[in-house]
Every structure is written in structure tokens, then in C-alpha cells.
Motif scaffolding. Sequence first.
Motif, PDB file in Angstrom:
ATOM      1  N   LYS A   1       0.833  -1.204   0.000  1.00 14.71           N
ATOM      2  CA  LYS A   1       0.000   0.000   0.000  1.00 14.71           C
ATOM      3  C   LYS A   1       0.870   1.258   0.000  1.00 14.71           C
ATOM      4  O   LYS A   1       0.554   2.246  -0.676  1.00 14.71           O
ATOM      5  CB  LYS A   1      -0.924   0.008   1.218  1.00 14.71           C
ATOM      6  N   LEU A   2       1.960   1.240   0.749  1.00 16.67           N
ATOM      7  CA  LEU A   2       2.867   2.382   0.769  1.00 16.67           C
ATOM      8  C   LEU A   2       3.498   2.603  -0.603  1.00 16.67           C
ATOM      9  O   LEU A   2       3.645   3.742  -1.054  1.00 16.67           O
ATOM     10  CB  LEU A   2       3.965   2.163   1.818  1.00 16.67           C
ATOM     11  N   ALA A   3       3.857   1.513  -1.275  1.00 17.51           N
ATOM     12  CA  ALA A   3       4.425   1.623  -2.619  1.00 17.51           C
ATOM     13  C   ALA A   3       3.411   2.239  -3.577  1.00 17.51           C
ATOM     14  O   ALA A   3       3.759   3.061  -4.430  1.00 17.51           O
ATOM     15  CB  ALA A   3       4.870   0.251  -3.113  1.00 17.51           C
ATOM     16  N   ALA A   4       2.139   1.844  -3.425  1.00 16.03           N
ATOM     17  CA  ALA A   4       1.092   2.391  -4.292  1.00 16.03           C
ATOM     18  C   ALA A   4       0.905   3.883  -4.035  1.00 16.03           C
ATOM     19  O   ALA A   4       0.681   4.654  -4.968  1.00 16.03           O
ATOM     20  CB  ALA A   4      -0.217   1.644  -4.055  1.00 16.03           C
ATOM     21  N   ARG A   5       1.023   4.287  -2.793  1.00 15.93           N
ATOM     22  CA  ARG A   5       0.834   5.707  -2.467  1.00 15.93           C
ATOM     23  C   ARG A   5       2.050   6.560  -2.854  1.00 15.93           C
ATOM     24  O   ARG A   5       1.901   7.636  -3.424  1.00 15.93           O
ATOM     25  CB  ARG A   5       0.553   5.870  -0.974  1.00 15.93           C
ATOM     26  N   LEU A   6       3.226   6.083  -2.547  1.00 12.68           N
ATOM     27  CA  LEU A   6       4.428   6.897  -2.738  1.00 12.68           C
ATOM     28  C   LEU A   6       4.971   6.866  -4.167  1.00 12.68           C
ATOM     29  O   LEU A   6       5.688   7.781  -4.578  1.00 12.68           O
ATOM     30  CB  LEU A   6       5.520   6.443  -1.763  1.00 12.68           C
ATOM     31  N   GLY A   7       4.631   5.801  -4.896  1.00  5.86           N
ATOM     32  CA  GLY A   7       5.078   5.722  -6.287  1.00  5.86           C
ATOM     33  C   GLY A   7       6.592   5.708  -6.411  1.00  5.86           C
ATOM     34  O   GLY A   7       7.291   5.064  -5.613  1.00  5.86           O
ATOM     35  N   GLU A   8       7.118   6.432  -7.382  1.00  2.00           N
ATOM     36  CA  GLU A   8       8.557   6.419  -7.649  1.00  2.00           C
ATOM     37  C   GLU A   8       9.386   7.042  -6.534  1.00  2.00           C
ATOM     38  O   GLU A   8      10.590   6.795  -6.433  1.00  2.00           O
ATOM     39  CB  GLU A   8       8.843   7.137  -8.975  1.00  2.00           C
ATOM     40  N   LYS A   9       8.738   7.845  -5.679  1.00  2.00           N
ATOM     41  CA  LYS A   9       9.468   8.447  -4.557  1.00  2.00           C
ATOM     42  C   LYS A   9       9.779   7.441  -3.461  1.00  2.00           C
ATOM     43  O   LYS A   9      10.691   7.642  -2.659  1.00  2.00           O
ATOM     44  CB  LYS A   9       8.656   9.599  -3.960  1.00  2.00           C
ATOM     45  N   GLY A  10       9.001   6.394  -3.397  1.00  3.20           N
ATOM     46  CA  GLY A  10       9.134   5.441  -2.307  1.00  3.20           C
ATOM     47  C   GLY A  10      10.367   4.566  -2.418  1.00  3.20           C
ATOM     48  O   GLY A  10      10.671   4.036  -3.491  1.00  3.20           O
ATOM     49  N   ARG A  11      11.066   4.418  -1.317  1.00  5.00           N
ATOM     50  CA  ARG A  11      12.179   3.467  -1.197  1.00  5.00           C
ATOM     51  C   ARG A  11      11.836   2.596   0.004  1.00  5.00           C
ATOM     52  O   ARG A  11      12.107   2.953   1.144  1.00  5.00           O
ATOM     53  CB  ARG A  11      13.510   4.194  -0.980  1.00  5.00           C
ATOM     54  N   ILE A  12      11.225   1.463  -0.253  1.00  2.00           N
ATOM     55  CA  ILE A  12      10.621   0.656   0.801  1.00  2.00           C
ATOM     56  C   ILE A  12      11.367  -0.660   0.946  1.00  2.00           C
ATOM     57  O   ILE A  12      11.708  -1.308  -0.047  1.00  2.00           O
ATOM     58  CB  ILE A  12       9.130   0.399   0.505  1.00  2.00           C
ATOM     59  N   ARG A  13      11.586  -1.067   2.181  1.00  2.00           N
ATOM     60  CA  ARG A  13      12.211  -2.358   2.453  1.00  2.00           C
ATOM     61  C   ARG A  13      11.446  -3.080   3.559  1.00  2.00           C
ATOM     62  O   ARG A  13      10.925  -2.448   4.489  1.00  2.00           O
ATOM     63  CB  ARG A  13      13.687  -2.208   2.834  1.00  2.00           C
ATOM     64  N   ILE A  14      11.362  -4.391   3.423  1.00  2.00           N
ATOM     65  CA  ILE A  14      10.771  -5.246   4.457  1.00  2.00           C
ATOM     66  C   ILE A  14      11.919  -5.953   5.173  1.00  2.00           C
ATOM     67  O   ILE A  14      12.803  -6.521   4.525  1.00  2.00           O
ATOM     68  CB  ILE A  14       9.808  -6.287   3.852  1.00  2.00           C
ATOM     69  N   ILE A  15      11.892  -5.905   6.492  1.00  2.00           N
ATOM     70  CA  ILE A  15      12.938  -6.536   7.297  1.00  2.00           C
ATOM     71  C   ILE A  15      12.341  -7.750   7.993  1.00  2.00           C
ATOM     72  O   ILE A  15      11.402  -7.630   8.789  1.00  2.00           O
ATOM     73  CB  ILE A  15      13.501  -5.543   8.327  1.00  2.00           C
TER      74      ILE A  15
END
Length: 396
Positions: free
Chosen positions: A171-185
Motif C-alpha cells: 500500500k505504501l508503494a502504491a501511495r508513494l510511487g517512484e518516490k518510495g524506497r521501501i524495504r521489508i525486514i
Amino acid sequence: MSEKSRICIVGGGFGGLYTALRLSEFPWQNGAKPEITLIDKSDRFLFSPLLYELITEEMQSWEIAPPFAEILANTGVMFQQGSVTDIDIEAKKVTVDGDITIDYDKLVLATGGKTPVDIVPGAKEYALPFRSLNDAFRLQEELRLLEEANHDKIRVAVVGGGYSGVELACKLAARLGEKGRIRIIERGEQILKDSPDFNRETAIEALEKNHIWQDLETEVAQLEAQSISLEYKGQTDVIPVDLVLWTVGNQISELVTKLPLEQNEKGLLKIEPNLLVKGRDDVYAIGDVADCYDAEGNPVPATAQVAFQQSDYCAWNLWASATNRPLLSFRYQPLGEMMTLGVDNATISGLGIKLDGSMAYIARRLIYLYRLPTLKHQLTVGLNWITQPLVELLSS
């Protein structure tokens, strides 16, 4: 039970609320319907599986969190808002906010759990849990501030590779788009370790498509205001981060753990197959606080689906004990697992069905619509879903 018998339900989540609603529907004999009181610290019930939709504004808070007063209207169930500060098992009294006393003959403990964020240094100060409506509002505000700051990139770490962590990340990736740098730990060797292969494989595809990094076999060592320290096979890396979301762990409230009731090593209440707490004939425990097992002796997961099913058995057994009928042993039936993977994407696996993509997204929505607590709320939300695209089209 006597004519003035009283049932007190502590906790208005899936287990507590649906137990109350089911109890109100049973055919009680003339004058024998008990006083049913539901206690919760919030004034609203949270349909938690749809909490993720608030991040992307696909849904509004009123849709997933209707007021208890609205849900319980015309049911005969009394609602008491407040925090339970004491439970006297022997005197059969529940104290709310320190000064309101509610007497009971039968007690249902459905207090749920909370996400512990004090396990790692700095987590209490800098990590956000995602379990309540307030958690979602806080996350929305943090995201708004980060977006308004107009950074080139917004760096988010999601701790935990279970369902909640994966759904949050997508959901965060969908909201932030190309600005998002998301990692799962994730401390384990893979995400969604207890999930069906189909769900896991579909989720991994979604993570890769959204460029969400997976830090597997990795532990969080420490959090700072703008960084997170990760340990991987003896090596520690310090990574810059703007936002940390914590989705691991389940902590039982001290209110429950201090009760003179049998508990396991995790503080969960030991129960009989009929959901009565061991050694008691007047206290039931359901949901996250109960040490519950399926027919094969395996612990059942702490999910809304389990609490929902337990509520039916709990309500039946309360009614059965009042009407001299036999109590039923809880039988968990896995009905499948559903997971949202962003906007217009989900996965469903169970009962011989495997769906992903937009069809799974629609099916998940419809299934949850059916599970909303009252017909009135189902119709209101369903109508809004139908008309919203037309409203947006006309206003564009």
C-alpha cells in the motif's frame, strides 16, 4: 441463569462485538434475556483487515470504523466506553476508568493484544505500530509531512514479513510511487513463512514489481531518528530511513496477565475446548488472549477470522449454559487467506480457490463487505462503493 443475569464482554474487536451481536439474536425465553454489556476504550469498532485501505485513501474511516452506538442500536446490548482498570474474578466485578463498576455473572475476555515496540533500543521512540485507527491516522500524518517536504525519495522500513508487513509495504508503494524506497525486514529465511505457496509467490512478485527490497535473515539492532541498524549474519549496517513501521509481536495487556487465571508462557489464557478458561465456569477467553488449538492440536493463528469464528461458539455456549443445552467445542475451519497487494491487486487462496490480480481485489472487497457487522452498514458502504466512481467522474 436468573432473570437478572448479566454478561459482560471486555473488548469490542471481532471476538467481543460479534459475540454480543450473536447473543442478541438468540431466542431467549420470556424475561430471561440477560443484560449484555460490551466494554471498549474506543467509541468505534475497527474492521482491521481493511485498515490498509486508509493509506491509499481507497476507503474512508467511517466505512471501516462505525460507532458502537450505531452498530448496537436496537440490539439491547449496552455499550460502555472506557478503559478497564480492574477485573475482580472472585467478586465478579469489572471496573472501568477507575470508578465505574459493572457486575457480571458471565465474563468474556476479548481484549486482544498490542504490538510491542519496546523490544529494540529506539523502537518505542521512533517506530510506528499499525494496529489501530489512531495508528493509521498517525501514519497518514507522517506520510503527509514527508510528501509535503518534497524529498527526492521517501525511505520506509517495514519490520516484519508477515501479512501485515507485506500488505503495508504494498500500500505504501502504491501511495508513494517512484518516490518510495521501501524495504521489508524479516528475521526468517522468507516472508509469509506460514502462508500458502500461492499467496507467498504472488506476494513476492508484487514486492519485486513495486521495487520493495527484502532484507531476509535480518534483525533490527537499534533505531535512531533518521536511521536503522540492521544485523545480517554477524554484520551490522546502518541505513538512513524516514519512517519505520513495526508489525511484529503480540503483547497481552497487563490487565489480563495479572488475573488469577491459568496462563501459558506467553501470558495467553489456557482454555477448555468450549472456550471457558480452565478452572472456571463463568469466564470465557477468545481472540488474541486465548491459548487456543485446532482439532489436530496446532495453535490457531491470532487473526480476525479465528476471533470471528470463536464468537459464534462463545455466544452459543453462553446461551446454552443459560438454557440447559450442551456446550460446543470450538472447531476452527480455515476458510482461506486473503491479502491486499496494493491498489487493484490482491491474492486469495483457500477452499480450492486461487485468485490474484484485480479479480482477487474485487472478491476480497465483497467478502469483507459481507463480514461488516450489520446489514445497514453493509448497504451504506456498498452503495458508497458503487456511487463513488460516478461522483468522481462527474466532479472531474
